[in-house]
Design a protein around this motif. Structure first.
Motif, PDB file in Angstrom:
ATOM      1  N   LEU A 552       0.968  -1.106  -0.014  1.00  0.00           N
ATOM      2  CA  LEU A 552       0.026   0.111  -0.119  1.00  0.00           C
ATOM      3  C   LEU A 552       0.924   1.141  -0.063  1.00  0.00           C
ATOM      4  O   LEU A 552       0.651   2.185  -0.675  1.00  0.00           O
ATOM      5  N   MET A 553       1.819   1.216   0.917  1.00  0.00           N
ATOM      6  CA  MET A 553       2.583   2.400   0.900  1.00  0.00           C
ATOM      7  C   MET A 553       3.675   2.750  -0.170  1.00  0.00           C
ATOM      8  O   MET A 553       3.984   3.805  -0.634  1.00  0.00           O
ATOM      9  N   TYR A 554       4.237   1.600  -0.498  1.00  0.00           N
ATOM     10  CA  TYR A 554       5.318   1.829  -1.650  1.00  0.00           C
ATOM     11  C   TYR A 554       4.973   1.801  -3.028  1.00  0.00           C
ATOM     12  O   TYR A 554       5.189   2.347  -3.973  1.00  0.00           O
ATOM     13  N   GLN A 555       3.784   0.784  -3.143  1.00  0.00           N
ATOM     14  CA  GLN A 555       3.351   0.737  -4.476  1.00  0.00           C
ATOM     15  C   GLN A 555       2.091   1.777  -4.912  1.00  0.00           C
ATOM     16  O   GLN A 555       1.889   2.052  -5.913  1.00  0.00           O
ATOM     17  N   LYS A 556       1.272   2.117  -3.845  1.00  0.00           N
ATOM     18  CA  LYS A 556       0.237   2.711  -4.051  1.00  0.00           C
ATOM     19  C   LYS A 556       0.250   3.950  -3.444  1.00  0.00           C
ATOM     20  O   LYS A 556      -0.932   4.836  -3.496  1.00  0.00           O
ATOM     21  N   ASP A 557       1.533   4.393  -2.711  1.00  0.00           N
ATOM     22  CA  ASP A 557       1.559   5.773  -2.330  1.00  0.00           C
ATOM     23  C   ASP A 557       0.458   6.227  -1.439  1.00  0.00           C
ATOM     24  O   ASP A 557      -0.077   7.281  -1.120  1.00  0.00           O
ATOM     25  N   VAL A 558       0.080   5.228  -0.350  1.00  0.00           N
ATOM     26  CA  VAL A 558      -0.662   5.517   0.644  1.00  0.00           C
ATOM     27  C   VAL A 558      -0.372   6.004   1.784  1.00  0.00           C
ATOM     28  O   VAL A 558       0.948   5.409   2.140  1.00  0.00           O
ATOM     29  N   GLU A 559      -0.937   6.994   2.589  1.00  0.00           N
ATOM     30  CA  GLU A 559      -0.339   7.623   3.545  1.00  0.00           C
ATOM     31  C   GLU A 559      -1.526   7.567   4.853  1.00  0.00           C
ATOM     32  O   GLU A 559      -2.543   8.022   4.455  1.00  0.00           O
ATOM     33  N   GLY A 590      -0.281  13.300   0.088  1.00  0.00           N
ATOM     34  CA  GLY A 590       0.838  13.430   1.199  1.00  0.00           C
ATOM     35  C   GLY A 590       0.638  14.846   1.964  1.00  0.00           C
ATOM     36  O   GLY A 590      -0.021  15.749   1.406  1.00  0.00           O
ATOM     37  N   GLY A 591       1.162  14.502   3.123  1.00  0.00           N
ATOM     38  CA  GLY A 591       1.262  16.217   3.891  1.00  0.00           C
ATOM     39  C   GLY A 591      -0.183  16.269   4.810  1.00  0.00           C
ATOM     40  O   GLY A 591      -0.042  17.583   5.043  1.00  0.00           O
ATOM     41  N   LEU A 592      -0.807  15.607   4.650  1.00  0.00           N
ATOM     42  CA  LEU A 592      -2.365  15.801   5.463  1.00  0.00           C
ATOM     43  C   LEU A 592      -1.918  15.898   6.961  1.00  0.00           C
ATOM     44  O   LEU A 592      -0.942  14.967   7.436  1.00  0.00           O
ATOM     45  N   PRO A 593      -2.791  16.484   7.888  1.00  0.00           N
ATOM     46  CA  PRO A 593      -2.533  16.357   9.194  1.00  0.00           C
ATOM     47  C   PRO A 593      -2.772  15.102   9.753  1.00  0.00           C
ATOM     48  O   PRO A 593      -3.827  14.431   9.130  1.00  0.00           O
ATOM     49  N   MET A 613       3.817  11.616  12.137  1.00  0.00           N
ATOM     50  CA  MET A 613       3.781  10.471  11.073  1.00  0.00           C
ATOM     51  C   MET A 613       3.002   9.262  11.955  1.00  0.00           C
ATOM     52  O   MET A 613       2.857   9.372  13.196  1.00  0.00           O
ATOM     53  N   ILE A 614       2.475   8.497  11.101  1.00  0.00           N
ATOM     54  CA  ILE A 614       1.717   7.082  11.716  1.00  0.00           C
ATOM     55  C   ILE A 614       2.411   5.971  10.756  1.00  0.00           C
ATOM     56  O   ILE A 614       2.273   5.987   9.525  1.00  0.00           O
ATOM     57  N   ASN A 615       3.039   4.946  11.403  1.00  0.00           N
ATOM     58  CA  ASN A 615       3.549   3.874  10.653  1.00  0.00           C
ATOM     59  C   ASN A 615       2.413   2.874  10.131  1.00  0.00           C
ATOM     60  O   ASN A 615       1.327   2.867  11.009  1.00  0.00           O
ATOM     61  N   GLN A 616       2.869   1.765   9.807  1.00  0.00           N
ATOM     62  CA  GLN A 616       2.018   0.682   9.561  1.00  0.00           C
ATOM     63  C   GLN A 616       1.729  -0.069  10.961  1.00  0.00           C
ATOM     64  O   GLN A 616       0.631  -0.845  10.836  1.00  0.00           O
TER      65      GLN A 616
END
Length: 913
Positions: A552-559, A590-593, A613-616
């Motif tokens: 999700l994060m690396y292939q689909k740019d999910v944050e 990207g960059g949302l609160p 930041m919030i990680n997986q």
């Protein structure tokens, strides 16, 4: 007849109070008084209530209720100046003589001049005089059709209504009326019952139609209902000129709800009575948000036993929608309210924005998430309209209400649930219209239904979501997709998920819910759509957190932009295992609160904080993917699995079985060794295994009972379906995976309760054999024991380990091998060993207590807790830092992990070059 507006009702109330001013005689004018009272609200008293109903009172004597509206209102009237408290008690005396369905929610007592209204559900009372009646008309919204509605999840009316409908469903099914027709038929009845009590129909129009037009034996009821459904689907101007007068009173509904022709349902006397009993309930009190799930559950007899348990609570839905969109919208509105220039223009623009928003629940069930979202959007719109009008009178409130059900989309694999979702959205829409009517004094109803929700019956994992709602038009995705673990999926579910996950390496262990994360990430890429999903916490634990979130994060740019850490889902039936959930809000922007919600008490309320930041793992820490490692990243002894015998239980003995076997086979005693698994270790009981690896053949031949067991093992292995096991039939005296260690061993259980602050790690003497339910490591100086018993290691474990239900599932390759041990001096290592020994010494004081006893968080001895706290201080000192929370510990360890891995990769690269 449409509902009267509150303005009209107030005008009638003023006229009523003046007309009856000075009246005193109960016997002369009471009936006319109450006929006029009901007329204030546009209701014919004859339609809903009867005078002088004969009832047996509490003492057994015969009494007559002055006025009874079954299931709603009981009126006791007295002459002017009489004691109204006595009148109330007299009214209560009638209750034993009433049927359950006739018991009223309200009691109203009056002497012409004074009124007291009692709400028996809310245990409240309101008093006013005749000349104050116009200021108190809102108390009687239940008469006018403007029913006060609160979402009360355990409201008995919801459950009672669902039970009645469940009984009717069963009886229709027994007589052969089943499948699609039955489901649509029940949904239509739901609409009619609700319409009867909320002003969509004239008061009790549906109930009276059944009662007055159909025979008591019920045989013609199905035909009359079919005619009613046809009428509801026909505009009034297109109906037959000679249509029955009572049938023609029903409005044109439209909205496709009554469009499909169904087979005629057959009824009997009992089934007709069931429908009338359902109609006697006050459906204005029923919550569409809760009732939908209850209504669906009537289809399943097993589920019906726990009615009231199978809904998604409003509290949990709000945990999703508030941070997803609702809080931001309210903040924006509050800012606009306070601006001084172009205020009205900005309010109108914001209002248009609300009407333009589009929502999708791709696993909508009965529509709970959509219903609550719609209700909250309408409540916000109501505030906007208030601000725009600022006290101005309006005669066209329908021009101001712009938010509508067609802004909401859903996908649901169960056809019946999808139909309920559509109807439930219309019902909540009507409830909100009544709220608007109440607010502005003008009756507002959307009939015929011109717009409808877009609820699609289909498989969300196989559908193209863009065909349901184009992504360029959508704003939010929300919901709680099915909770099904990877090992519990049906064959069909596995195949559906495989279609979605085939692009992801190592996807075989993913839970069913991850399919919705993947579909969402594909759909939202390159858009401004925000997603908020509920799922079991397995998606942020163990290997699953790595597999799904790396994609999700690396292939689909999910944050991730908001998250609720693990909490206990609070709407499961009693006796069922608790479900531990997370809520994750994400987008491809990207960059949302970012906001993180944590739970000091897993069953309690969350605390929130803004984070960078919030990680997986749903932590305020860097996003680092920790892969399975075969060797430790730190310079520590290896940790390996225990021994796996694959013996069919032939070589394992309890204490009693061991003693009996030695009596029969004395030579076997020296080959029986202590056997320790997770359960034995934590719960403090002993088992043994017959370990024959170093038993010479000539000795085996002297032990016939041992030979019997060897033969049983050989036979069991040879009959196995696994080729690898079959090969070991040639070596029946050996364990298939023998990892017996030569020395004292430190043992870590592979599974342990999530309630424990520490995993109960223990030492066992040389000669003990660890089972494959534990991990083992050689630790001669107690240093490893000290680190594994520290809060640093436990914080790491809680974060990266897998879970079985809620319990920790420890892993040597994922947890131990990736853990960053400190780099202590010899003195620091010695100090940690001494503090570890102190823990062992304290444990030894409690000879009758098991590790399960000692590490039960409610009864852990204070001296043991203190020993752990002292150890923590020394361990953290070795890391060169002190920590206040586990989140700080994990964030620190992640940084150290990143540094250590980078150095190793750099060294490896340098060696190659």
């Amino acid at each position: 007849m449409a509902l009267l507006s509150w303005n009209e009702i107030r005008a009638r109330a003023i006229k009523f109070s003046k007309e009856w001013e000075g009246e005193t005689s109960e016997s002369a004018e009471a009936k006319s008084f109450w006929d006029s009272f009901f007329n204030v609200f546009g209701i014919s008293r004859r339609r809903v209530a009867t005078f002088e109903k004969s009832v047996k009172k509490a003492g057994g004597e015969q009494g007559f209720v002055d006025l009874l509206w079954k299931g709603v209102l009981l009126v006791e009237h007295k002459s002017k100046g009489k004691d109204l408290e006595k009148a109330y008690n007299q009214a209560k005396d009638y209750f034993p003589g009433l049927k359950e369905s006739e018991l009223p929610r309200y009691i109203l007592v009056s002497d012409f001049e004074n009124f007291v209204l009692y709400d028996l559900d809310e245990d409240g009372e309101r008093r006013f005089k005749l000349n104050q009646f116009p200021q108190n008309i809102e108390l009687f919204g239940f008469i006018a059709g403007y029913q006060k509605q609160e979402i009360r999840e355990q409201n008995p009316v919801n459950i009672h209504a669902a039970e009645k409908m469940g009984e009717l469903h069963d009886k229709l099914k027994i007589v052969g009326y089943a499948g699609h027709d039955l489901e649509v038929f029940l949904v239509r009845l739901l609409f009619c019952l609700f319409a009867d009590d909320t002003g969509i129909f004239e008061k009790n129009l549906f109930r009276d139609y059944i009662e007055e037009e159909t025979r008591e034996d019920g045989h013609d009821l199905g035909f009359y209902l079919a005619g009613l459904f046809e009428t509801l689907n026909t505009p009034v101007e297109n109906r037959a000129k000679n249509i029955d007068e009572n049938l023609n009173k029903f409005p044109y509904v439209n909205g496709s709800l009554f469009a499909e022709r169904l087979g005629i349902a057959t009824f009997d006397f009992e089934m007709r009575e069931l429908l009338l009993e359902s109609a006697a309930l006050d459906w204005g009190l029923i919550s569409p948000a809760v009732f939908g799930s209850l209504f669906q559950s009537v289809m399943d007899v097993e589920q019906r036993r726990t009615l009231g348990a199978h809904y998604t609570s409003e509290e949990n839905i709000l945990k999703v929608i508030k941070p997803l969109f609702l809080d931001d919208l309210w903040d924006e509105f509050e800012k606009i309210k306070n601006i001084k220039t172009r205020r009205e223009e900005k309010l109108n623009e914001f209002h248009e924005k609300l009407a333009s928003l589009r929502f999708l629940d791709p696993a909508c069930g009965c529509g709970n998430f959509l219903i609550i979202s719609y209700r909250e959007l309408r409540l916000l719109e109501l505030e906007v309209i208030r601000e725009i009008l600022r006290g101005q009178m309006t005669l066209n409130i329908d021009l101001w209400v712009k938010v509508d059900v067609d802004q909401f989309y859903g996908i649901e694999i169960d056809e019946f649930a999808s139909q309920i979702a559509q109807v439930a959205l219309w019902l909540i829409d009507h409830q909100m219209n009544m709220k608007v009517s109440n607010e502005f004094g003008e009756y507002f109803v959307r009939l015929p239904l011109r717009k409808k929700p877009h609820i699609i019956h289909g498989n969300a994992l196989l559908l193209d979501w863009d065909s349901v709602v184009p992504k360029k038009e959508l704003n939010y995705i929300l919901g709680n997709p099915p909770f099904v673990g990877s090992s519990l999926m049906t064959k069909e579910q596995k195949e559906d998920l495989k279609q979605v996950t085939k692009v992801i390496p190592k996807a075989g262990s993913l839970d069913f819910v991850t399919g919705w994360y993947i579909k969402s990430s594909d759909y939202i890429r390159g858009t401004k759509i925000k997603v908020g999903l509920v799922s079991t916490n397995s998606v942020v634990q163990g290997e699953q957190a790595i597999v799904i979130w790396r994609y999700l994060m690396y292939q689909k740019d999910v944050e991730i932009h908001f998250a609720h850490q693990t909490f206990q889902w609070n709407n499961e039936a009693k006796g069922k295992a608790a479900v531990f959930c997370v809520i994750i809000g994400f987008s491809s922007m990207g960059g949302l609160p970012k906001t993180l919600f944590s739970y000091p008490n897993i069953k309690g309320e969350p605390t929130s904080k803004s984070v960078d930041m919030i990680n997986q793992y749903l932590l305020e820490a860097p996003t680092i993917f920790i892969d399975v490692r075969r060797k430790p990243l730190s310079d520590v002894p290896p940790m390996i699995y225990g021994t796996k015998p694959v013996d069919g239980g032939q070589f394992i003995f309890t204490e009693e079985e061991k003693e009996d076997f030695i009596q029969k086979e004395p030579l076997s005693e020296k080959y029986l060794r202590p056997w320790i698994g997770s359960h034995e270790m934590v719960n403090g009981y002993q088992r043994y295994c017959l370990y024959l690896a170093d038993c010479p053949p000539q000795e085996l031949r002297k032990m016939p009972y041992v030979r019997e067991r060897i033969e049983a093992v050989r036979r069991m292995r040879s009959e196995s379906k696994k080729p690898a096991t079959q090969k070991w039939a040639y070596y029946p005296t050996r364990f298939i995976e023998d990892r017996t260690m030569d020395g004292d061993i430190l043992i870590v259980p592979s599974h342990t309760s999530e309630n424990r602050k520490f995993i109960p790690v223990g030492y066992f003497e040389h000669g003990t054999i660890a089972s494959n339910a534990v991990f083992q490591v050689i630790d001669p100086d107690k240093y490893i024991f000290g680190i594994l018993n520290s809060s640093m290691h436990m914080a790491w474990t809680r974060t990266v380990c897998g879970r079985l239900k809620g319990d920790y599932r420890y892993s040597n390759t994922l947890v131990y091998n990736n853990f960053i041990f400190p780099e202590p001096t010899e003195k620091q290592k010695s100090d940690i060993g001494k503090k570890a020994q102190k823990i062992l010494d304290v444990r030894s004081k409690y000879t009758d207590s098991t590790l399960a006893d000692l590490y039960d968080p409610l009864v852990t001895p204070p001296d043991l807790l203190k020993a752990h706290q002292e150890l923590d201080k020394f361990v953290e000192k070795t890391y060169g830092k002190t920590f206040k929370t586990d989140e700080e510990r994990v964030a620190f360890l992640f940084e150290k992990y990143k540094e250590k891995k980078y150095r190793q990769e750099l060294n490896s690269s340098n060696r190659k070059s």
